[in-house]
Design a protein around this motif. Structure first.
Motif, short mmCIF file in Angstrom:
data_model
loop_
_atom_site.label_atom_id
_atom_site.label_comp_id
_atom_site.label_asym_id
_atom_site.label_seq_id
_atom_site.Cartn_x
_atom_site.Cartn_y
_atom_site.Cartn_z
N ILE A 179 0.85 -1.18 0.00
CA ILE A 179 0.00 0.00 0.00
C ILE A 179 0.89 1.25 0.00
O ILE A 179 1.85 1.33 0.77
N THR A 180 0.57 2.20 -0.87
CA THR A 180 1.27 3.48 -0.82
C THR A 180 0.47 4.45 0.05
O THR A 180 0.88 4.80 1.16
N LEU A 196 1.09 0.40 15.48
CA LEU A 196 0.61 1.25 14.38
C LEU A 196 1.65 1.25 13.27
O LEU A 196 2.84 1.44 13.53
N VAL A 197 1.20 1.04 12.03
CA VAL A 197 2.10 0.95 10.89
C VAL A 197 1.64 1.92 9.81
O VAL A 197 0.46 1.95 9.44
N THR A 198 2.56 2.71 9.30
CA THR A 198 2.30 3.56 8.15
C THR A 198 3.57 3.67 7.32
O THR A 198 4.67 3.52 7.84
N ARG A 199 3.41 3.88 6.04
CA ARG A 199 4.55 3.90 5.12
C ARG A 199 5.43 5.11 5.41
O ARG A 199 4.92 6.21 5.66
N PRO A 200 6.75 4.95 5.38
CA PRO A 200 7.63 6.11 5.57
C PRO A 200 7.53 7.07 4.39
O PRO A 200 7.16 6.68 3.28
N THR A 201 7.85 8.33 4.65
CA THR A 201 7.78 9.32 3.57
C THR A 201 8.95 9.14 2.61
O THR A 201 10.00 8.62 2.96
N GLY A 202 8.72 9.57 1.39
CA GLY A 202 9.70 9.49 0.31
C GLY A 202 9.03 10.03 -0.93
O GLY A 202 7.96 10.65 -0.85
N LEU A 227 7.42 2.62 10.95
CA LEU A 227 7.37 3.29 9.65
C LEU A 227 7.92 2.33 8.61
O LEU A 227 9.13 2.19 8.45
N ARG A 228 7.02 1.65 7.92
CA ARG A 228 7.41 0.66 6.92
C ARG A 228 6.23 0.43 5.97
O ARG A 228 5.07 0.68 6.32
N PRO A 229 6.51 -0.06 4.77
CA PRO A 229 5.41 -0.44 3.88
C PRO A 229 4.67 -1.65 4.44
O PRO A 229 5.25 -2.47 5.15
N PHE A 230 3.39 -1.75 4.14
CA PHE A 230 2.63 -2.95 4.51
C PHE A 230 1.85 -3.44 3.29
O PHE A 230 1.50 -2.67 2.40
N THR A 231 1.60 -4.74 3.26
CA THR A 231 1.00 -5.38 2.10
C THR A 231 -0.52 -5.32 2.14
O THR A 231 -1.13 -5.03 3.19
#
Length: 283
Positions: A179-180, A196-202, A227-231
Motif C-alpha cells: 500500500i502506498t 501502528l504501521v504507516t509507510r515512511p515518507t519518500g 514506519l514501513r510499507p505494509f501489504t
C-alpha cells in the motif's frame, strides 16, 4: 452570505472568480496546492502546510507568488470574508499565464488563488462513529508523489472507482504489492499486537501534515509505531485500519474490499487516536 475568492490580488465573488485560459495550471497542470483545515478559527498545521507548499514550488522551480507573511494575511482575510470558523481553505499556485509551450516561460509571474468553505463538524463525527469502507486499486501515478501537484487525474480515477463501488476511499497498491496511500489520504493499519504501521515518507507518497502531527502525538503518548510499507494481505488481516487527512483527521475504516475489518465497527485504538487528535486541534 455569498462566497468570496481571492484571485491574483483581488477579492471577487466566488461565481465570478476566473483565471486566463492560458494559465499553465489549466493547460499543463503546472501548479501546486494545499488544503488547510480550520477549527474554531484556528488553522490546523498551518506551518507544516505552508512549508510543504514552498517545498512543492521549489521542487518545480516555480516562483513564489508573494512572501509568506503577506500570504498568511490574505488567508485570514479570505476566511474572514467567507465567515469560516470551521472548514477548509484551499490555496493554489501555478506558474502563471503564458503562450502555450512546454518549456517554462521566461520571467513567469505565478498565479495565486484561494477559496474557503464551511464544513459540518456534526457530519464528520457521524461518519467517524460509523466508520467507512475502502477498496484497493493499482497505483498508476507519477514518480514524484511527494510534490502536492494539481495533476490529480490518477487520484480522481481511484476515488471515482471507490465511489462507484460504494466505498469512501481507495488505497493504492504499488507494483510490489504494498500500500502506498489513499487517493487523498494517508494509510495506516494497527496490527494484532497493537502496533501502528504507516509507510515512511519518500517520493512515493505525500508527506501528510495530519500524518506528521499524529506521529508526534503518538510519540508523546508512547504508542508503538513502525514506519514501513505494509501489504494488501496485512491490510486485510489488520486489527484496525484508519486513514488520516486534512479534511477527515483520523477516520476509522471498517471494511476493505467488501470484507469487514475486525468486528466491522470502528476500533478502540482508532477512536482513541481521533480523540487525541481532536484535543490537539482544540488546544
Amino acid at each position: 452570505m455569498s462566497r468570496i475568492a481571492y484571485v491574483n490580488g483581488q477579492y471577487v465573488p466566488h461565481l465570478d472568480a476566473a483565471v486566463h485560459i492560458e494559465d499553465r495550471g489549466y493547460q499543463f497542470a503546472d501548479g501546486v496546492y494545499e488544503v488547510i483545515p480550520v477549527v474554531n478559527n484556528k488553522l490546523i498545521g498551518e506551518e507544516g502546510h505552508l512549508d510543504r507548499l514552498w517545498r512543492s514550488m521549489e521542487e518545480l522551480k516555480m516562483a513564489e507568488p508573494m512572501k509568506r507573511k503577506p500570504l498568511e494575511m490574505v488567508m485570514r482575510e479570505v476566511l474572514r470574508q467567507n465567515g469560516v470558523e470551521n472548514g477548509l481553505i484551499y490555496l493554489q499556485v501555478t506558474r502563471g499565464v503564458a503562450p502555450r509551450d512546454h518549456p517554462f516561460p521566461r520571467d513567469a509571474v505565478s498565479s495565486l488563488v484561494m477559496t474557503a468553505k464551511k464544513t459540518s463538524p456534526e457530519k464528520a463525527e457521524a461518519k467517524a462513529a460509523k466508520g467507512v469502507s475502502i477498496i484497493t486499486v493499482p497505483d498508476i501515478r507519477w514518480a514524484r508523489r511527494d510534490i502536492k501537484s494539481v495533476s490529480l487525474l490518477p487520484n480522481v480515477l481511484a476515488k471515482q472507482e471507490a465511489v462507484e463501488k460504494g466505498a469512501y476511499e481507495a488505497f493504492q497498491v504499488d507494483e510490489e504489492g504494498f500500500i502506498t496511500e489513499g487517493s487523498s489520504t494517508n494509510a495506516w493499519i494497527i496490527t494484532q499486537d497493537g502496533t501502528l504501521v504507516t509507510r515512511p515518507t519518500g517520493n512515493d507518497i505525500l508527506a501528510g501534515i495530519t500524518r506528521a502531527d499524529l506521529l508526534k502525538l503518538l510519540e508523546q503518548k508512547n504508542y508503538k509505531v513502525e514506519l514501513r510499507p505494509f501489504t494488501v494481505e496485512e491490510l486485510q488481516n489488520a486489527r484496525e485500519v484508519f486513514l488520516t487527512s486534512s479534511s477527515s483527521y483520523v477516520l476509522p475504516i471498517v471494511e476493505v474490499d467488501g470484507k469487514p475489518v475486525g468486528n466491522g465497527h470502528p476500533g478502540s485504538i482508532s477512536n482513541d487516536l481521533r480523540g487525541i487528535f481532536k484535543d490537539f486541534m482544540n488546544n
